[in-house]
Design a protein around this motif. Structure first.
Motif, mmCIF file in Angstrom:
data_model
loop_
_atom_site.group_PDB
_atom_site.id
_atom_site.type_symbol
_atom_site.label_atom_id
_atom_site.label_comp_id
_atom_site.label_asym_id
_atom_site.label_seq_id
_atom_site.Cartn_x
_atom_site.Cartn_y
_atom_site.Cartn_z
ATOM 1 N N ASN A 182 -19.250 0.686 -4.350
ATOM 2 C CA ASN A 182 -18.327 -0.439 -4.520
ATOM 3 C C ASN A 182 -18.338 -1.010 -5.942
ATOM 4 O O ASN A 182 -18.106 -2.198 -6.136
ATOM 5 C CB ASN A 182 -18.634 -1.540 -3.505
ATOM 6 C CG ASN A 182 -20.035 -2.073 -3.639
ATOM 7 O OD1 ASN A 182 -20.892 -1.426 -4.218
ATOM 8 N ND2 ASN A 182 -20.274 -3.257 -3.116
ATOM 9 N N TYR B 148 -15.527 -3.218 -7.157
ATOM 10 C CA TYR B 148 -15.419 -4.606 -6.714
ATOM 11 C C TYR B 148 -16.507 -5.478 -7.325
ATOM 12 O O TYR B 148 -16.354 -6.690 -7.424
ATOM 13 C CB TYR B 148 -15.468 -4.670 -5.191
ATOM 14 C CG TYR B 148 -14.427 -3.776 -4.577
ATOM 15 C CD1 TYR B 148 -13.094 -4.183 -4.557
ATOM 16 C CD2 TYR B 148 -14.751 -2.524 -4.078
ATOM 17 C CE1 TYR B 148 -12.122 -3.352 -4.030
ATOM 18 C CE2 TYR B 148 -13.785 -1.698 -3.550
ATOM 19 C CZ TYR B 148 -12.468 -2.118 -3.531
ATOM 20 O OH TYR B 148 -11.501 -1.317 -3.026
ATOM 21 N N THR C 136 -13.805 4.651 5.651
ATOM 22 C CA THR C 136 -13.340 5.317 6.861
ATOM 23 C C THR C 136 -11.904 4.892 7.147
ATOM 24 O O THR C 136 -11.414 3.912 6.582
ATOM 25 C CB THR C 136 -14.219 4.913 8.056
ATOM 26 O OG1 THR C 136 -14.503 3.539 7.949
ATOM 27 C CG2 THR C 136 -15.479 5.712 8.073
ATOM 28 N N TRP C 137 -11.283 5.636 7.997
ATOM 29 C CA TRP C 137 -9.950 5.262 8.414
ATOM 30 C C TRP C 137 -10.020 3.934 9.166
ATOM 31 O O TRP C 137 -10.985 3.740 9.873
ATOM 32 C CB TRP C 137 -9.385 6.367 9.314
ATOM 33 C CG TRP C 137 -7.954 6.166 9.590
ATOM 34 C CD1 TRP C 137 -6.896 6.639 8.875
ATOM 35 C CD2 TRP C 137 -7.412 5.423 10.676
ATOM 36 N NE1 TRP C 137 -5.723 6.219 9.443
ATOM 37 C CE2 TRP C 137 -6.019 5.469 10.544
ATOM 38 C CE3 TRP C 137 -7.956 4.703 11.733
ATOM 39 C CZ2 TRP C 137 -5.165 4.823 11.435
ATOM 40 C CZ3 TRP C 137 -7.116 4.056 12.609
ATOM 41 C CH2 TRP C 137 -5.720 4.135 12.456
ATOM 42 N N PRO C 138 -9.148 2.986 9.056
ATOM 43 C CA PRO C 138 -7.863 3.031 8.355
ATOM 44 C C PRO C 138 -7.931 2.567 6.888
ATOM 45 O O PRO C 138 -6.929 2.594 6.211
ATOM 46 C CB PRO C 138 -7.018 2.063 9.161
ATOM 47 C CG PRO C 138 -7.981 1.066 9.670
ATOM 48 C CD PRO C 138 -9.262 1.780 9.867
ATOM 49 N N LEU C 139 -9.128 2.160 6.468
ATOM 50 C CA LEU C 139 -9.227 1.692 5.082
ATOM 51 C C LEU C 139 -8.880 2.810 4.109
ATOM 52 O O LEU C 139 -8.288 2.573 3.058
ATOM 53 C CB LEU C 139 -10.644 1.192 4.788
ATOM 54 C CG LEU C 139 -11.034 -0.137 5.402
ATOM 55 C CD1 LEU C 139 -12.346 -0.601 4.804
ATOM 56 C CD2 LEU C 139 -9.967 -1.172 5.155
ATOM 57 N N ILE D 4 -5.302 2.556 3.573
ATOM 58 C CA ILE D 4 -4.747 1.329 2.984
ATOM 59 C C ILE D 4 -5.143 1.180 1.524
ATOM 60 O O ILE D 4 -4.310 0.931 0.660
ATOM 61 C CB ILE D 4 -5.233 0.100 3.775
ATOM 62 C CG1 ILE D 4 -4.845 0.226 5.244
ATOM 63 C CG2 ILE D 4 -4.658 -1.177 3.189
ATOM 64 C CD1 ILE D 4 -5.539 -0.742 6.139
ATOM 65 N N LEU D 5 -6.452 1.340 1.259
ATOM 66 C CA LEU D 5 -6.954 1.014 -0.076
ATOM 67 C C LEU D 5 -6.328 1.863 -1.192
ATOM 68 O O LEU D 5 -5.920 1.316 -2.214
ATOM 69 C CB LEU D 5 -8.479 1.127 -0.102
ATOM 70 C CG LEU D 5 -9.205 0.126 0.791
ATOM 71 C CD1 LEU D 5 -10.707 0.320 0.685
ATOM 72 C CD2 LEU D 5 -8.844 -1.303 0.408
ATOM 73 N N TYR E 214 -2.931 0.553 -2.196
ATOM 74 C CA TYR E 214 -2.947 -0.631 -3.063
ATOM 75 C C TYR E 214 -3.375 -0.274 -4.479
ATOM 76 O O TYR E 214 -2.812 -0.744 -5.459
ATOM 77 C CB TYR E 214 -3.902 -1.690 -2.492
ATOM 78 C CG TYR E 214 -3.289 -2.476 -1.379
ATOM 79 C CD1 TYR E 214 -2.259 -3.391 -1.638
ATOM 80 C CD2 TYR E 214 -3.710 -2.328 -0.067
ATOM 81 C CE1 TYR E 214 -1.676 -4.112 -0.621
ATOM 82 C CE2 TYR E 214 -3.125 -3.052 0.960
ATOM 83 C CZ TYR E 214 -2.107 -3.934 0.675
ATOM 84 O OH TYR E 214 -1.531 -4.647 1.684
#
Lengths: 281, 679
Positions: free
Chosen positions: A74, A77, A162-165, A168-169, A172
């Protein structure tokens, strides 16, 4: 186009000089006790972060500062300004990206460009800005060229989610990159041809500056090569670009046309020992 | 049983009530013939009009009343030879106000004239219920103690024919409520013998001078007569809501009346039927489980209890605007058991509901402002869809859509499903979380407590500005799928400031399946309360929690971890002040508190009665392994004031932390906390 952006850079340069003047009064003399370099897991870093990481590591090596590499998925972030890898000094100060690192080190008395005169310092800032455009091109290559995106970037970027991230990520992030690239390059229409042209532009500018010198700057008195922050930055980017394998890599080809740049990399590696010790942890 | 509307029309003191009546008659002026004619058509005697809108409490009475409406006569023409006494008697009986006034203005001396049976004009006006005439007569000095041949006073007459308005005027004019007739019957005896006299019985029973123990010449009390004539209803009504008296609130009913009440309540009854009116969209099978318990009532006191409970239950369904439970019929069957029919009239609420409210659901020092739209009763079984927007102290903003489906079996379960999006600020560590969550929850009553099973998928982003480096390392996107079970059993007398009882809660969470988190989390809380000596009550609170990580590469993030400290747990530390910044995967806490009402008279100060003072000892610790929990437990003592405001408990304490670590954030001194769940 180059002229135009250099002009902009000159203005921003003055600003940065003013900033630096202000900073002098608040120069801190903290000792650097520990450095943690937080990076993506090996194999999952993308081209832009690999470039930045190489530059940072080379610079730290050049200063003789030892660091510990930590792997965190990460990093993006953790970073305060969106640039990574992230460095943590003395467990308290967080420094993100190459340019912030240069500034941070300069405040603590670590500088490679002390011997340069004022003109050369200006030049250095201009070529640093040029590398910023290279960064935009790196982002473009990784994210906005479909082949690279689907085969390299997407799997790497979603490897730790993992799905669904994982659906989505990247969406973006891709949108964010598009905006960033479009604004940084002031391109209204982004295309591969544009990329090629821009890359050639940057490459020829760098080649021109290098001429037949070993590094970007020479010591005025002795005539010897001076390795500056700019060398670290350029070497980091070029090295990473040349070492990375991507399915559609027109940028690499465009840079590869300028054999002077490859020679430069080899030269600084062998002569000045600029080599990122990736294996070290 | 809901005598509210009756109450509203009668709650003023007797004096003001009489005054009110007078004003009303004054306003009416002296009616001309034409005006009177319209008056007659428009309204029957006022009493039945009043009963009309409180039919629910005296349904039995009303039906009888309606049959007895007598039409008022506007003018009577007498031939010259009729004496004025006779004219007055007739005018008073027929309700001819103008004529009464005219006669009295010329011949005031015949006011107490009597007919052959000894009835005065006042008697006649009373049994006909002409309140305006009664007033006029009383104004002209009519004798309230005058007696007929049978020794009936005007009050007897009014009582016999259930003329409440007249009875009130007579009582106000000073008549004897316990006057005895020839048969030694009081007005209450008279009224009790008739099905139609509920209102007067009600009135008389509430008069403090009324002596319910008087016997008539058959040796019967009024109540016995009422019992034999199956007329317990008014007695019940009169006693059902002791505070709702038609007389001044400072007057209390006498001890005898109370005994009567107790006796009446023990009468055996059988509920024959329960009828519900006014259902439109709501399906019957939803309501029936709430009504069935009422059939089991075997005496009046249980019936009243059940009626109350039913009323509350129906109210919580949030489907009705108005619910009136009434005793529709009271009779006796062949076995001489009183039979009751109940009638419930409901008015269904609108399908759409907009609401705004303030709530607190995240614990301490936290308030949320909610704005919501609810579509109620979607498919007739109280399903609802609620869209909510929330803004608050911890939740900086959020919105949610929740679908609710209640089930009305024995377990009273509820199924909830929804999605929500929230941005939350953790003020102690200054980081933000943005959650997108979808969850399904099933709640039910189990083993005397409340059990809740939920499945949840959460997408959470932790982000923020200037935070400690250790927290910054937690930043990013996380996905958590969890199965959770929560069981709470609460037997405390008061959820906020308890003196007896206990509360136990067990919360278990299994996170894993897909997502970045894989752990088992257990949290236990217990509180025991007991009354001690000298007005003190003691509370012992224990809590402990554990997170066990199930896989090495998937970890527990800061938002799941345990924290300790703050006004709700270990006082004397700032909120989450122990174990900053990252919290721990294990924790325990214990608190011992002694509390009592304020030692000085609380009535001096209006808020005093909501306040208690308490002294406490708190201890707690957290860490990431067993040894952490034992080494250096935090300890604090102090005392302060607890205040109960609305649904919140507020504490102002002076706390002294005795044992702490340098890394803790201690709060030595005054500390304020508001919330629901305290240690």
């Amino acid at each position: 186009m180059l002229v135009c952006s250099s002009f902009n850079t000159r203005i921003s340069l003055r600003m940065s000089i003013l900033e630096q003047l202000n900073d002098i009064s608040t120069t801190v003399n903290n000792e650097i006790n520990s450095i943690r370099l937080i990076d993506h897991p090996k194999g999952f870093e993308l081209l832009p972060s690999r470039c930045e990481a190489t530059s940072i590591k080379v610079l730290l090596e050049k200063h003789g500062l030892s660091y510990q590499v930590e792997i965190k998925s990460n990093v993006e972030y953790i970073s305060t300004n969106g640039r990574f890898p992230v460095l943590i000094f003395n467990e308290t100060d967080i420094v993100c990206g190459f340019s912030e690192l240069v500034k941070y080190l300069w405040k603590r008395g670590y500088s490679l460009s002390e011997k340069l005169n004022q003109n050369e310092k200006c030049d250095m800032d201009i070529y640093t800005a040029l590398i910023k455009r290279l960064e935009a091109l790196e982002l473009f290559t990784s994210w906005l060229i479909e082949d690279n995106y689907t085969h390299v970037t997407l799997p790497a970027y979603t490897s730790h989610t993992t799905w669904p991230l994982s659906a989505i990520l990247p969406f973006y992030k891709k949108r964010q990159v598009y905006r960033l690239v479009a604004s940084q390059g002031q391109w209204h229409d982004i295309s591969s041809e544009m990329l090629m042209a821009e890359t050639k532009d940057v490459a020829s500018a760098l080649t021109e500056r290098l001429g037949d010198q070993g590094t970007f700057f020479k010591d005025g008195d002795t005539g010897q090569d001076v390795v500056t922050e700019l060398d670290c930055l350029v070497y980091g980017h070029l090295n990473a670009i040349f070492m990375t394998k991507l399915p559609s890599y027109r940028m690499k080809r465009a840079l590869g046309l300028h054999s002077r740049l490859i020679d430069y990399c080899k030269y600084v590696e062998s002569k000045h020992g600029l080599r990122a010790q990736r294996e070290r942890s | 049983m809901n005598p509210e509307s009756r109450d509203e029309s009668e709650k003023s003191s007797l004096d003001t009530l009489v005054e009110h009546c007078r004003n009303e008659t004054e306003l009416q002026d002296i009616p001309t013939e034409l005006q009177l004619a319209s008056h007659v058509a428009a309204s029957p005697p006022t009493e039945s009009a009043m009963d009309d809108d409180c039919w629910k409490s005296t349904a039995v009475v009303d039906r009888d009343m309606m049959e007895e409406v007598v039409e008022r006569v506007n003018w009577i023409h007498f031939v010259d030879e009729v004496p004025y006494g006779e004219r007055l008697l007739q005018a008073a009986e027929k309700g001819c106000t103008g004529l009464v006034k005219e006669i009295l203005s010329d011949h005031g001396d015949i006011i107490n004239t009597q007919d052959s049976d000894g009835y005065t004009p006042l008697h006649r006006a009373c049994y006909q219920g002409w309140e305006d005439i009664v007033e006029i007569l009383l104004d002209h000095g009519a004798d309230v103690k005058s007696r007929t041949e049978d020794c009936w006073t005007p009050l007897h007459s009014a009582a016999r024919w259930n003329k409440v308005g007249c009875a009130k005027l007579l009582i106000a004019a000073g008549c004897d409520v316990n006057a005895l007739s020839n048969g030694e019957q009081t007005p209450l005896h008279i009224a009790s013998s008739s099905q139609a006299c509920a209102s007067v019985i009600h009135l008389l029973l509430w008069h403090p001078d009324t002596d319910v123990s008087l016997l008539n010449n058959n040796g019967e009390t009024a109540e016995k007569i009422a019992y034999s004539s199956s007329l317990l209803g008014p007695y019940l009504l009169a006693f059902n809501s002791p505070t709702k008296t038609p007389f001044h609130s400072s007057m209390t009913t006498s001890q005898d009346n109370k005994n009567l009440l107790l006796k009446v309540l023990k009468h055996k009854i059988r509920v024959k039927s329960v009828k519900i009116d006014g259902l439109r969209r709501v399906k019957e099978d939803v309501i029936l489980p709430h009504l069935k318990p009422m059939l089991k009532a075997n005496n009046l006191s249980t019936l009243f209890g059940l009626i109350d409970a039913t009323h509350t239950n129906l109210d919580t369904l949030d489907a009705f605007d108005k619910i009136d439970v009434s005793i529709d019929h009271l009779g006796r069957n062949s076995d001489h058991v009183n039979e009751v029919s109940l009638r419930i009239a409901v008015c269904e609420a609108s399908r759409h509901k907009l609401g705004m409210n303030v709530s607190s659901d995240k614990g301490l020092n936290d308030g949320n402002f909610n704005m919501s739209y609810t579509a109620r009763n979607l498919f007739g079984r109280l399903e609802s869809l609620r869209v909510n927007y929330v803004k608050g102290t911890k939740i900086s903003d959020g919105c949610s859509v929740v679908f609710n489906k209640p089930y009305f079996s024995k377990k009273m379960s509820l199924f909830k499903m929804g999605v929500s999006k929230e941005n939350m600020l953790n003020r102690t560590a200054n980081y933000m979380t943005s959650d997108v969550k979808s969850s399904a929850v099933y709640q039910m009553q189990l083993l005397g407590g409340k059990s809740e099973l939920s499945a949840e998928a959460l997408w959470q982003q932790i982000h923020g500005g200037h935070v400690p480096m250790k927290i910054r390392e937690e930043f990013g996107h996380h996905l958590k799928c969890a199965l959770r079970h929560k069981y709470v059993r609460d037997t405390r007398d008061d959820t906020l400031v308890a003196t007896t009882g206990s509360r136990h809660s067990v919360e278990t969470e299994l996170a894993g399946f897909m997502g970045d988190v894989n752990h088992v989390k257990v949290n236990l809380e217990s509180q025991f309360n007991a009354k001690l000596l000298l007005g003190y009550s003691g509370a012992l609170s224990l809590r402990a929690g554990l997170i066990h990580e199930l896989s090495e590469n998937r970890r527990t993030w800061i938002t799941d971890k345990f924290f300790c400290g703050g006004p709700g747990s270990v006082r004397g530390f700032y909120e989450d002040g122990v174990g900053r910044p990252l919290g721990g995967t294990m924790h325990w806490g214990a608190g011992l508190s002694l509390s009592r009402n304020l030692p000085f008279s609380p009535h001096i100060w209006g808020l005093g009665k909501f306040m208690r003072m308490h002294h406490f000892v708190n201890a707690g610790n957290l860490g990431n392994n067993k040894n952490d929990l034992i080494i250096d437990p935090r300890l604090s003592v102090g005392s302060g004031i607890i205040m109960k405001i609305a649904n919140f408990r507020m504490e102002i304490n002076y706390a002294v932390p005795l044992r702490y670590k340098p890394s803790d954030v201690v709060n030595h001194g005054l500390q304020f906390g508001i919330g629901v769940n305290f240690m």
